[in-house]
Design a protein around this motif. Structure first.
Motif, PDB file in Angstrom:
ATOM      1  N   ARG A 125       0.839  -1.212   0.000  1.00 30.58           N
ATOM      2  CA  ARG A 125       0.000   0.000   0.000  1.00 30.58           C
ATOM      3  C   ARG A 125       0.868   1.253   0.000  1.00 30.58           C
ATOM      4  O   ARG A 125       0.637   2.172  -0.805  1.00 30.58           O
ATOM      5  N   GLU A 147       1.066   3.999  -3.026  1.00 32.29           N
ATOM      6  CA  GLU A 147       0.617   5.373  -2.765  1.00 32.29           C
ATOM      7  C   GLU A 147       1.763   6.361  -2.969  1.00 32.29           C
ATOM      8  O   GLU A 147       1.529   7.478  -3.464  1.00 32.29           O
ATOM      9  N   ARG A 170      -3.884   5.266  -5.733  1.00 30.64           N
ATOM     10  CA  ARG A 170      -4.728   5.072  -4.548  1.00 30.64           C
ATOM     11  C   ARG A 170      -4.773   3.581  -4.284  1.00 30.64           C
ATOM     12  O   ARG A 170      -5.035   2.792  -5.196  1.00 30.64           O
TER      13      ARG A 170
END
Length: 223
Positions: free
Chosen positions: A18, A22, A27
């Motif tokens: 993640r 990012e 996203r």
């Protein structure tokens, strides 16, 4: 901004994926199970999926097959500890766009994701051959503008034939590409679908035919 769904039960890897995505400007959505992934896919419509295979409530390959069987062309990158050549081949045949074995480098992950998106953007919306037009997103075939009313399997077969015009395609190759499984000893299902597709083409005078090459397979060509 493109949204990527990360499905992974190892929380350290999940959070690192993640953060890396990012930081790259994507996203990132996260799911630890197939159930959570299915819920997010239904509600959020991400642009791609980074998918582990071994999950607490099943195999990521099952989710991949569900997506492909439903006609979804969403890019899927398999990220898994299953790194044998046979495992990679199985994942790609199930419909994965790419495959990375653990352990992996995050620069490689980001590069593969970027490449996957570029490849997806180059996929045409339709394929035209003579009087035939195939809408790839809707999985619908048209002959002179009229819907041929093909089944999903017939559409997939026709697309393979058009992409390989003039080439003899073996029965086991066709079955693996369309049904995502080995052909086995009983090929009646394949014969039935090819026969139905041939009838559609011939009855509508499409200008194309599918020849049966005894002992070898099938060949799509102009009538």
């Amino acid at each position: 901004m493109k949204t990527i769904l990360c499905v992974e039960d190892n929380l350290t890897i999940l959070h690192n994926n993640r953060d890396a995505l990012e930081n790259q400007g994507y996203r990132a959505l996260t799911a630890e199970t197939l159930a959570q992934a299915r819920d997010l896919l239904a509600r959020c419509a991400p642009d791609a999926v980074v998918l582990d295979i071994m999950l607490p409530d099943g195999l990521g390959l099952d989710l991949l097959r569900e997506l492909r069987d439903a006609g979804s062309q969403i890019p899927v990158l398999l990220l898994t500890a299953w790194g044998r050549p046979a495992d990679i081949a199985k994942g790609l045949r199930a419909g994965a766009n790419d495959y990375i074995a653990k352990p992996f480098d995050y620069e490689v992950l980001l590069a593969r994701v970027d490449t996957m998106f570029r490849s997806a953007e180059r996929v045409p919306e339709s394929v035209t051959k003579g009087a035939l037009t195939l809408d790839l997103a809707a999985m619908t075939a048209f002959l002179r503008g009229e819907d041929m009313l093909l089944t999903q399997k017939e559409f997939s077969l026709l697309l393979l034939f058009i992409q390989n015009e003039g080439r003899v395609l073996r029965a086991d190759y066709l079955y693996e590409r369309v049904w995502k499984a080995p052909l086995g000893a009983d090929n009646r299902t394949l014969k039935k679908h090819v026969s139905g597709l041939r009838k559609h083409l011939e009855d509508a005078r499409s200008g194309f035919t599918i020849a049966v090459i005894r002992g070898d397979g099938y060949c799509f060509s102009e009538s």
